[in-house]
Design a protein around this motif. Structure first.
Motif, PDB file in Angstrom:
ATOM      1  N   SER A 132       0.824  -1.204   0.000  1.00 31.68           N
ATOM      2  CA  SER A 132       0.000   0.000   0.000  1.00 31.68           C
ATOM      3  C   SER A 132       0.864   1.263   0.000  1.00 31.68           C
ATOM      4  O   SER A 132       0.499   2.280  -0.597  1.00 31.68           O
TER       5      SER A 132
ATOM      6  N   ALA B  81       0.592   3.866  -2.876  1.00 30.67           N
ATOM      7  CA  ALA B  81       0.301   5.268  -2.563  1.00 30.67           C
ATOM      8  C   ALA B  81       1.318   6.196  -3.215  1.00 30.67           C
ATOM      9  O   ALA B  81       0.981   7.294  -3.679  1.00 30.67           O
TER      10      ALA B  81
ATOM     11  N   TRP C 117      -4.284  12.383  -3.428  1.00 28.97           N
ATOM     12  CA  TRP C 117      -4.776  11.628  -2.280  1.00 28.97           C
ATOM     13  C   TRP C 117      -6.173  11.065  -2.518  1.00 28.97           C
ATOM     14  O   TRP C 117      -6.531  10.003  -1.994  1.00 28.97           O
ATOM     15  N   ARG C 118      -6.957  11.746  -3.354  1.00 29.34           N
ATOM     16  CA  ARG C 118      -8.291  11.224  -3.676  1.00 29.34           C
ATOM     17  C   ARG C 118      -8.178   9.948  -4.509  1.00 29.34           C
ATOM     18  O   ARG C 118      -8.950   9.000  -4.330  1.00 29.34           O
TER      19      ARG C 118
ATOM     20  N   ILE D  43      -5.815   7.814  -4.335  1.00 28.24           N
ATOM     21  CA  ILE D  43      -5.410   6.734  -3.431  1.00 28.24           C
ATOM     22  C   ILE D  43      -6.646   6.075  -2.813  1.00 28.24           C
ATOM     23  O   ILE D  43      -6.780   4.842  -2.800  1.00 28.24           O
ATOM     24  N   PHE D  44      -7.570   6.892  -2.324  1.00 28.19           N
ATOM     25  CA  PHE D  44      -8.787   6.357  -1.718  1.00 28.19           C
ATOM     26  C   PHE D  44      -9.671   5.656  -2.753  1.00 28.19           C
ATOM     27  O   PHE D  44     -10.235   4.581  -2.484  1.00 28.19           O
ATOM     28  N   ILE D  45      -9.790   6.238  -3.940  1.00 22.21           N
ATOM     29  CA  ILE D  45     -10.673   5.675  -4.963  1.00 22.21           C
ATOM     30  C   ILE D  45     -10.174   4.310  -5.429  1.00 22.21           C
ATOM     31  O   ILE D  45     -10.907   3.306  -5.399  1.00 22.21           O
TER      32      ILE D  45
ATOM     33  N   GLU E  95      -7.615   2.275  -4.251  1.00 23.52           N
ATOM     34  CA  GLU E  95      -7.423   1.256  -3.219  1.00 23.52           C
ATOM     35  C   GLU E  95      -8.768   0.753  -2.711  1.00 23.52           C
ATOM     36  O   GLU E  95      -8.915  -0.421  -2.362  1.00 23.52           O
ATOM     37  N   GLY E  96      -9.770   1.632  -2.681  1.00 22.52           N
ATOM     38  CA  GLY E  96     -11.115   1.203  -2.284  1.00 22.52           C
ATOM     39  C   GLY E  96     -11.712   0.229  -3.283  1.00 22.52           C
ATOM     40  O   GLY E  96     -12.316  -0.780  -2.901  1.00 22.52           O
TER      41      GLY E  96
ATOM     42  N   THR F 228     -10.080  -3.189  -2.896  1.00 26.19           N
ATOM     43  CA  THR F 228     -10.582  -3.870  -1.696  1.00 26.19           C
ATOM     44  C   THR F 228     -11.949  -4.497  -1.948  1.00 26.19           C
ATOM     45  O   THR F 228     -12.196  -5.660  -1.594  1.00 26.19           O
TER      46      THR F 228
END
Length: 317
Positions: free
Chosen positions: A13, A17, A32-33, A35-37, A39-40, A43
């Motif tokens: 991760s 990142a 950073w957005r 990364i969330f999008i 990696e989400g 998952t």
């Protein structure tokens, strides 16, 4: 393997990142957005696929042939012997909740989990002291987790080969204590503090998997083990509530409160492991002396559902 995957996830991760941060501005979104999008999404996709990939029970594993399934089931039977709790009753549930081992194991895991969750709180500060940018810091986290992976797998292998847990738990406690001590004493030398991160991470990832397996070894099999696992992991993970509140921004970069609490909870985990070891050794000696032989006289239906309270069961130290 579960904890090894968690360690690898930490390394992967961080690398992911680092790459995703370079997407800053793509599609009008900050790095950073992304990364969330992304990696989400990964998952969610893996979680959905796992429903069909992961076998619920050994006998349902499609990747094993009949002989391999029989061998695995035979090994599992030898592992727990007569210590089974296959029938969930109100008495069984009450017995599990009243078992001191579960509570001590949970408290030990609480102390260990604090180190694991706290590492992410002070890593950025130390790497910033070394002069790295945010993206460079992500890359320099990777070797920390790789070293922890090697230590964790080695300790797990040796612990299984020797059928012994306590010494390896204490090895993890001591190594993490060295790391916490470095962080407390060497605020002005970031390179040494970076080494302290290695010690904390390697130590806690020796301690946590061995500690979880140690408690599960000593709860027999069946429902009691499931209840014990839920309490140990669920209660122990509450340590994140502490670690997320003791690293006070105004105290950076020394963080005396954060590092002091971390050191104390690490020692607390070691004390709990020692209590568990001494209690289990004492009970084994009592059983060897015949102090629990009266249980052989109870009804067979109850005797076969005693779990680790079965008089023939001996605890793993």
């Amino acid at each position: 393997m579960f904890f090894s995957a968690a360690i690898l996830a930490g390394a992967f991760s961080a690398f992911l990142a680092y790459l995703l941060a370079k997407m800053d501005g793509v599609g009008g979104y900050e790095g950073w957005r992304w990364i969330f999008i992304l990696e989400g999404i990964i998952t969610v996709v893996v979680a959905l696929a796992s429903f069909w990939i992961i076998a619920p029970w050994p006998e349902d594993a499609k990747f094993l042939d009949p002989d391999e399934k029989a061998l695995l089931l035979r090994r599992l039977a030898l592992d727990h012997g007569n210590a089974t709790t296959d029938r969930l009753t109100l008495e069984t549930f009450k017995t599990a909740l009243a078992d001191w081992k579960i509570w001590v194991g949970m408290l030990a895991y609480f102390g260990a989990d604090h180190t694991a969750s706290a590492i992410v709180s002070f890593q950025p500060t130390i790497l910033k002291q070394l002069g790295y940018t945010s993206s460079q810091a992500q890359v320099h986290v990777i070797p920390v987790y790789i070293v922890a992976l090697v230590f964790s797998i080695t300790a797990a292998y040796l612990s299984d080969r020797l059928a012994h847990r306590y010494t390896f738990c204490m090895l993890g406690v001591v190594l993490a204590a060295v790391g916490w001590g470095i962080e407390l004493a060497q605020a002005g030398t970031p390179a040494v503090r970076y080494f302290g991160i290695y010690c904390c991470t390697a130590g806690v990832y020796i301690l946590m998997p061995v500690l979880v397996v140690w408690l599960m070894n000593n709860l027999g099999s069946g429902y009691k083990r499931a209840i014990g696992s839920a309490f140990q992991l669920g209660g122990g993970n509450c340590a994140a509530l502490v670690s997320s509140n003791v690293f006070i921004s105004a105290q950076a970069p020394r963080y005396p409160a954060g590092f002091g609490v971390g050191f104390a909870l690490n020692v607390f985990a070691g004390l709990c492991c020692t209590v568990l070891f001494l209690g289990l050794r004492r009970e084994n000696r009592r059983r060897d002396a015949g102090a629990r032989d009266d249980r052989w006289g109870i009804k067979r239906e109850k005797l076969t559902n005693l779990g680790d309270d079965h008089p023939s069961f001996r605890y793993t130290l």
